[in-house]
Design an enzyme around this catalytic site. Sequence first.
Site, PDB file in Angstrom:
ATOM      1  N   SER A   7      38.919  37.871  23.653  1.00 34.96           N
ATOM      2  CA  SER A   7      38.969  39.295  24.000  1.00 34.96           C
ATOM      3  C   SER A   7      39.844  40.023  22.997  1.00 34.96           C
ATOM      4  O   SER A   7      41.049  39.745  22.887  1.00 34.96           O
ATOM      5  CB  SER A   7      39.560  39.469  25.400  1.00 34.96           C
ATOM      6  OG  SER A   7      40.034  40.800  25.533  1.00 34.96           O
ATOM      7  N   HIS A  32      34.482  39.428  22.802  1.00 33.71           N
ATOM      8  CA  HIS A  32      34.541  40.133  24.086  1.00 33.71           C
ATOM      9  C   HIS A  32      35.294  41.449  23.893  1.00 33.71           C
ATOM     10  O   HIS A  32      36.430  41.458  23.432  1.00 33.71           O
ATOM     11  CB  HIS A  32      35.256  39.226  25.086  1.00 33.71           C
ATOM     12  CG  HIS A  32      35.271  39.733  26.495  1.00 33.71           C
ATOM     13  ND1 HIS A  32      34.218  39.559  27.360  1.00 33.71           N
ATOM     14  CD2 HIS A  32      36.229  40.407  27.190  1.00 33.71           C
ATOM     15  CE1 HIS A  32      34.524  40.092  28.544  1.00 33.71           C
ATOM     16  NE2 HIS A  32      35.738  40.618  28.459  1.00 33.71           N
ATOM     17  N   ASP A  34      36.693  44.738  25.774  1.00 32.88           N
ATOM     18  CA  ASP A  34      37.050  45.289  27.084  1.00 32.88           C
ATOM     19  C   ASP A  34      37.137  46.805  27.014  1.00 32.88           C
ATOM     20  O   ASP A  34      38.043  47.358  26.392  1.00 32.88           O
ATOM     21  CB  ASP A  34      38.400  44.708  27.532  1.00 32.88           C
ATOM     22  CG  ASP A  34      38.269  43.262  27.964  1.00 32.88           C
ATOM     23  OD1 ASP A  34      37.423  42.983  28.824  1.00 32.88           O
ATOM     24  OD2 ASP A  34      39.006  42.407  27.421  1.00 32.88           O
ATOM     25  N   MET A  36      37.725  50.214  28.985  1.00 34.93           N
ATOM     26  CA  MET A  36      38.348  50.715  30.232  1.00 34.93           C
ATOM     27  C   MET A  36      38.480  52.229  30.156  1.00 34.93           C
ATOM     28  O   MET A  36      38.776  52.778  29.094  1.00 34.93           O
ATOM     29  CB  MET A  36      39.738  50.105  30.397  1.00 34.93           C
ATOM     30  CG  MET A  36      39.739  48.586  30.402  1.00 34.93           C
ATOM     31  SD  MET A  36      41.374  47.942  30.795  1.00 34.93           S
ATOM     32  CE  MET A  36      41.123  46.192  30.420  1.00 34.93           C
ATOM     33  N   HIS A  65      32.258  44.400  27.904  1.00 34.96           N
ATOM     34  CA  HIS A  65      32.621  44.369  29.331  1.00 34.96           C
ATOM     35  C   HIS A  65      33.067  45.772  29.740  1.00 34.96           C
ATOM     36  O   HIS A  65      34.168  46.205  29.406  1.00 34.96           O
ATOM     37  CB  HIS A  65      33.749  43.335  29.502  1.00 34.96           C
ATOM     38  CG  HIS A  65      34.281  43.224  30.893  1.00 34.96           C
ATOM     39  ND1 HIS A  65      35.438  42.538  31.183  1.00 34.96           N
ATOM     40  CD2 HIS A  65      33.816  43.698  32.078  1.00 34.96           C
ATOM     41  CE1 HIS A  65      35.667  42.592  32.488  1.00 34.96           C
ATOM     42  NE2 HIS A  65      34.699  43.305  33.051  1.00 34.96           N
ATOM     43  N   MET A  67      34.495  48.306  32.065  1.00 36.74           N
ATOM     44  CA  MET A  67      35.282  48.531  33.285  1.00 36.74           C
ATOM     45  C   MET A  67      35.405  50.039  33.418  1.00 36.74           C
ATOM     46  O   MET A  67      36.467  50.635  33.205  1.00 36.74           O
ATOM     47  CB  MET A  67      36.643  47.834  33.152  1.00 36.74           C
ATOM     48  CG  MET A  67      36.534  46.319  33.308  1.00 36.74           C
ATOM     49  SD  MET A  67      37.932  45.434  32.615  1.00 36.74           S
ATOM     50  CE  MET A  67      37.411  45.374  30.898  1.00 36.74           C
ATOM     51  N   MET A 136      35.591  37.910  37.662  1.00 39.73           N
ATOM     52  CA  MET A 136      36.962  38.221  37.237  1.00 39.73           C
ATOM     53  C   MET A 136      37.932  37.272  37.937  1.00 39.73           C
ATOM     54  O   MET A 136      37.868  37.087  39.152  1.00 39.73           O
ATOM     55  CB  MET A 136      37.343  39.662  37.622  1.00 39.73           C
ATOM     56  CG  MET A 136      36.640  40.753  36.841  1.00 39.73           C
ATOM     57  SD  MET A 136      36.832  40.690  35.046  1.00 39.73           S
ATOM     58  CE  MET A 136      38.613  40.734  34.849  1.00 39.73           C
ATOM     59  N   ASP A 174      36.778  35.536  33.336  1.00 42.57           N
ATOM     60  CA  ASP A 174      37.613  36.441  32.543  1.00 42.57           C
ATOM     61  C   ASP A 174      38.929  36.727  33.261  1.00 42.57           C
ATOM     62  O   ASP A 174      38.925  37.268  34.364  1.00 42.57           O
ATOM     63  CB  ASP A 174      36.814  37.748  32.344  1.00 42.57           C
ATOM     64  CG  ASP A 174      37.508  38.727  31.413  1.00 42.57           C
ATOM     65  OD1 ASP A 174      38.545  38.366  30.827  1.00 42.57           O
ATOM     66  OD2 ASP A 174      36.986  39.850  31.274  1.00 42.57           O
TER      67      ASP A 174
END
Length: 215
Positions: A7, A32, A34, A36, A65, A67, A136, A174
């Site tokens: 990540s 990966h 992330d 957000m 990913h 979020m 998660m 994750d």
Amino acid sequence: MIKIAPSILSADFTRLEEEVRSIERAGADLIHVDVMDGHFVPNITVGVPIVASLKRKTKLPLDVHLMIDNPERFITPFANAGADIITFHIEATSAPEEVLRKIGASRIRGGISLNPETTLTSVFPLLDSIDMVLIMSVNPGFAGQKFISNTIGRIKQLRQVLSEKKLNVDIEIDGGINQKNAKEVIAAGANILVAGTAIFGKAERKRAIELLRGG
Ligand code: DX5
Ligand code: ZN
């Protein structure tokens, strides 16, 4: 085969290209990313421009990913920027089928993620339409948290359901994955491991990845 997805949240963003090269050399299988939004989770990270920049610098698949609330709004932009897999949270949308349709229309792979408190059954009706479930193992929002141990039982249960249904769906885990708990996570049935701290926090990244993979 077990895949390792570092990540980049734990990378040094001032040297992102070098960081990506270092995990490529170390044997990473995916990158990966992330994303957000400060609404779905109490943190803000990176967005479409970073995915587009990464795409120009690496051949590794980009595992994005999301979020974020209302992920349907952002599938097409992330797909156009070069995402190879997009995972969204089941808790973040009232229309998961619509999100999956957009992912399908972009001809990329799609995954659904579940927070630690979300019942596994919420994804069961959608298993036929996805490539991956991301379970998660921490509450999403930050790197460097402790692995929540009841995740192991959830992985086993999901792997069992997938085998019964004879579905070839990846299980990605994750949060808080490290060289100590990776073996148990893999034995439970996960086949893709995300790790931030346990890779970018180590000087010997090749060794760090080998150990996560079970070497
Ligand atoms: C958490 C993110 C994870 C996290 C992983 O919200 O989705 O990908 O950055 O970091 P570690 O491996 O440090 O828990
Ligand atoms: Zn993640």
